[in-house]
Design an enzyme around this catalytic site. Structure first.
Site, PDB file in Angstrom:
ATOM      1  N   GLU A 281     -11.397 -10.920  -3.966  1.00 15.76           N
ATOM      2  CA  GLU A 281     -10.250 -10.116  -3.650  1.00 15.76           C
ATOM      3  C   GLU A 281      -9.749 -11.774  -3.348  1.00 15.76           C
ATOM      4  OE1 GLU A 281      -9.472  -6.473  -1.634  1.00 15.76           O
ATOM      5  OE2 GLU A 281     -11.239  -6.993  -0.610  1.00 15.76           O
TER       6      GLU A 281
ATOM      7  N   ARG B 296       2.541  -9.315  -0.378  1.00 14.78           N
ATOM      8  CA  ARG B 296       2.984  -8.715  -1.852  1.00 14.78           C
ATOM      9  C   ARG B 296       3.830  -6.976  -0.622  1.00 14.78           C
ATOM     10  NH1 ARG B 296      -1.736  -4.156  -2.080  1.00 14.78           N
ATOM     11  NH2 ARG B 296      -3.090  -4.647  -0.491  1.00 14.78           N
TER      12      ARG B 296
ATOM     13  N   HIS C 244       0.877  -1.247  -0.192  1.00 15.23           N
ATOM     14  CA  HIS C 244       0.000  -0.201   0.366  1.00 15.23           C
ATOM     15  C   HIS C 244       1.147   1.265  -0.052  1.00 15.23           C
ATOM     16  CE1 HIS C 244      -4.103  -2.685   1.107  1.00 15.23           C
ATOM     17  NE2 HIS C 244      -4.267  -1.914   0.311  1.00 15.23           N
TER      18      HIS C 244
ATOM     19  N   ARG D 211     -11.198   5.167  -1.199  1.00 15.60           N
ATOM     20  CA  ARG D 211     -10.562   4.057   0.529  1.00 15.60           C
ATOM     21  C   ARG D 211     -11.128   4.777   1.454  1.00 15.60           C
ATOM     22  NH1 ARG D 211      -6.457   3.734  -4.079  1.00 15.60           N
ATOM     23  NH2 ARG D 211      -6.246   1.786  -4.518  1.00 15.60           N
TER      24      ARG D 211
ATOM     25  N   CYS E  69     -10.640  -2.591  -9.837  1.00 16.61           N
ATOM     26  CA  CYS E  69     -10.370  -1.294  -9.335  1.00 16.61           C
ATOM     27  C   CYS E  69      -8.895  -1.646  -8.324  1.00 16.61           C
ATOM     28  CB  CYS E  69     -10.891  -1.160  -7.997  1.00 16.61           C
ATOM     29  SG  CYS E  69     -10.788  -1.978  -7.069  1.00 16.61           S
TER      30      CYS E  69
ATOM     31  N   ARG F 160     -15.602   2.311  -0.821  1.00 20.39           N
ATOM     32  CA  ARG F 160     -15.899   1.173  -0.250  1.00 20.39           C
ATOM     33  C   ARG F 160     -15.664   0.893   1.884  1.00 20.39           C
ATOM     34  NH1 ARG F 160     -10.005  -1.369  -1.087  1.00 20.39           N
ATOM     35  NH2 ARG F 160      -9.228  -0.143   0.146  1.00 20.39           N
TER      36      ARG F 160
ATOM     37  N   ASN G  92      -5.286  -6.787  -6.575  1.00 20.09           N
ATOM     38  CA  ASN G  92      -3.957  -6.788  -5.514  1.00 20.09           C
ATOM     39  C   ASN G  92      -3.976  -7.938  -4.587  1.00 20.09           C
ATOM     40  OD1 ASN G  92      -3.393  -4.150  -7.342  1.00 20.09           O
ATOM     41  ND2 ASN G  92      -4.248  -3.248  -4.803  1.00 20.09           N
ATOM     42  N   ASP G  93      -5.110  -8.010  -3.873  1.00 20.74           N
ATOM     43  CA  ASP G  93      -4.964  -8.960  -3.074  1.00 20.74           C
ATOM     44  C   ASP G  93      -5.200 -10.274  -4.166  1.00 20.74           C
ATOM     45  OD1 ASP G  93      -4.492  -7.815   0.204  1.00 20.74           O
ATOM     46  OD2 ASP G  93      -6.865  -6.871  -0.524  1.00 20.74           O
TER      47      ASP G  93
END
Length: 594
Positions: free
Chosen positions: A448, A482, A201, A308, A519, A345, A471-472
């Site tokens: 995810e 990650r 992140h 976010r 996203c 979210r 990403n996840d």
């Protein structure tokens, strides 16, 4: 002598500036430039803080009892001697006078410079005096912060924006996402960290700031010295320390070229994203704070595909935002988007986005050994229904001002689906009972984890839309942390399992007549744009700064010509190689027809 340090490129471009080294324990020190007419007052503020700390130490000496060990009194004397040392005071003032650093920054910069000198001393006793220096500096910074408008004594203040004559870049062992958010609009032209991965992140926020960054550079914070001139090559993952004049001029030329390219792409801002074969593609923006909404509109985004919300909860000393504060933040974004859709979210706290320690101790009561697999996202929200209800009510209230979509992160169990939807309905009922106006929201789920992708038919029964968090999804599919640079080479978006899950989710959702968007970082990576279009994706959400490059790629793509090759890549052992070879052939065929 010039030195090169290699790491992972996570945010493109070139940054050139003086290094500001920030040890992990000093990351919250306020960093801002002062105006020329503020130099005198800032030096007086520094002197006042030093005098106050001296008085506190003198009072401690007077208060000590007769049986107090002599070593303690001697330690206080050492600290007082450091505070009264005119050479040390003069060097600290120099940072303010010559660089226009604020007082806290000047103290931290001088501490870092002296710490290196202590580390190189051969005498062990003298090396150990470094701890005394750090304790004095910490006391001084806390005193400065407690009497400034830039933070409190515990947090040591944020990074604020001001212009300075000398460009600076941040060098640290690591920077938390919460700390990175404080750099928005700040003084740093780029940053380098010893640890981190391409999709941590911290790296994501670096891209959102649109500043060059290199992470996973191992010993960068030990090799680079305070105030060194360095170049950050965010394209190659290279940091050059003390560059030669020739290298410096070469990178300055690259900086100018990069700006010209950004200016050229900016001309596409208001052009619809339509492929060569007439396929309309929706381009949305990811944002972290309400203040980001204006940049999204300016960049030509057709809405916000991911707000976010967890960043509203960070850097607050344990005090969570109440319903009214959250409502006003969400409302401001909805109004700023002028009727365009806004996807909010629900809070995604956990993994590498924890709240500060006070909030964690109050709300979680324990520390997870593996936060990526622990109490995070929807699990965290359902574990604290009071907090979750406050957020849901605020989002529903904001929905009366425009088009709002509510997105639930990291659902992986049917029970979580039922619990989340039940909480949303309870929030509606509570607002009705209280006579508070609210609006309708479409409710979506993030895919995810592999379990969610595999049980997609159940999701499609209950949710209005789907958003893929690549990403996840990559992290959990490949069992790769990650944020860990030691396994960064195994983090592979082109892995057959990853592409298979992404493509099947897109195709099944569209077949069910529902909307699907990506996203995650894949959406803003031009390397994947054509592949994602070829497997059916028609909605991308990314940071506003990435929109022009992705739009340009869409405008140059004939989707139908690439679909057969995408199908082959999805069933092959090496999707990347198969796709690359087939794409070249397809483009050549298109060129011949043209």
């Amino acid at each position: 002598m010039s030195v090169q340090v290699f790491g992972l490129p996570v945010s493109r471009g070139v940054a050139i500036g003086r290094a500001v080294l920030v040890a992990s324990s000093w990351v919250d020190v306020a960093h801002y430039f002062i105006e020329a007419d503020q130099v005198g007052p800032e030096i007086r503020r520094l002197k006042a803080a030093r005098d106050q700390v001296c008085r506190e130490f003198e009072a401690l000496k007077l208060d000590v009892q007769g049986d107090t060990p002599a070593e303690l009194v001697a330690l206080l004397d050492v600290h007082l001697m450091l505070l009264h040392d005119e050479v040390l005071a003069s060097a600290t003032r120099q940072w303010i006078e010559e660089r226009h650093y604020n007082a806290e920054w000047a103290v931290a910069a001088q501490l870092e410079t002296l710490s290196r000198q202590f580390d190189e001393m051969e005498d062990e006793y003298l090396r150990e005096r470094k701890a005394d220096l750090e304790q004095v500096a910490e006391r001084l910074i806390r005193t400065l912060a407690a009497h400034s408008g830039h933070g409190d004594a515990s947090a040591l203040g944020p990074v604020v924006s001001c212009e300075g004559d000398v460009p600076v870049v941040l060098v640290a062992n690591d920077i938390s996402p919460a700390d990175m958010m404080q750099f928005k609009g700040g003084v740093f032209r780029g940053f380098v960290t010893d640890v981190g991965g391409r999709t941590s992140h911290t790296a994501i926020v670096a891209r959102s700031l649109d500043i060059p960054a290199v992470v996973g550079a191992r010993d960068a914070s030990r090799i680079i010295r305070q105030d060194d001139w360095i170049i950050i090559d965010g394209d190659a993952g290279l940091v050059i320390v003390d560059p030669s004049p020739m290298i410096l001029e070469e990178y300055r030329f690259r900086q100018r070229q990069g700006q010209l390219e950004r200016d050229r792409l900016a001309r596409l801002r208001h052009r619809p994203a339509v492929s060569l074969d007439g396929q309309r593609v929706q381009l949305l923006a990811n944002i972290e704070l309400p203040s980001d909404a204006a940049a999204a509109v300016e960049a030509g985004a057709e809405g916000v595909g991911l707000f976010r919300s967890e960043f509203l909860f960070m850097n607050r000393g344990g005090r969570l935002p109440d319903e009214q504060e959250q409502y006003e933040a969400y409302r401001d974004v909805v109004i700023a988007l002028r009727g365009l859709p806004v996807t909010i979210r629900t809070i995604d706290i956990g993994a590498d986005k924890p709240l500060d320690r006070m909030s964690l101790s109050e709300l979680r009561h324990e520390h997870s050994l593996n936060p990526a697999m622990g109490l995070r996202a929807i699990r965290w929200s359902l574990a604290d229904p009071g907090m979750f209800m406050v957020q849901l009510r605020a989002i529903l209230r904001a929905a009366q001002h425009g088009s709002v979509r509510l997105l639930v992160p990291m659902i992986s169990h049917p029970g979580e689906i039922r619990a989340a939807l039940d909480m949303i309905e309870r929030a509606r009922e509570s607002l009705r009972r209280d006579g508070i106006a609210f609006g309708d929201v479409a409710v979506g789920a993030m895919i995810e984890v592999p379990a969610a992708a595999l049980m997609l038919p159940i999701f499609l029964k209950h949710f209005d839309f789907i958003s893929i968090g690549t990403n996840d999804l990559i992290q959990y599919t490949l069992a790769i942390d990650r944020a860990d640079e030691s396994v960064a080479h195994l983090y592979d978006p082109w892995h057959p399992a990853v592409l298979g899950l992404v493509a099947s989710t897109i195709q099944a959702t569209r077949a069910a007549g529902k909307e699907v968007c990506i996203c995650g970082e894949m959406a803003g990576d031009a390397e994947f744009t054509e592949m994602l279009l070829a497997v059916g994706l028609r909605s991308f959400s990314m940071h506003p700064s990435q929109l022009p490059a992705i739009k340009q790629r869409i405008l140059r793509t004939e989707i139908a010509a690439l679909e057969p090759q995408a199908a082959l890549a999805l069933v092959g052992d090496d999707p990347r190689a198969i796709w690359a070879a087939g794409r070249v052939r397809a483009l050549a065929a298109i060129a011949q027809v043209a």
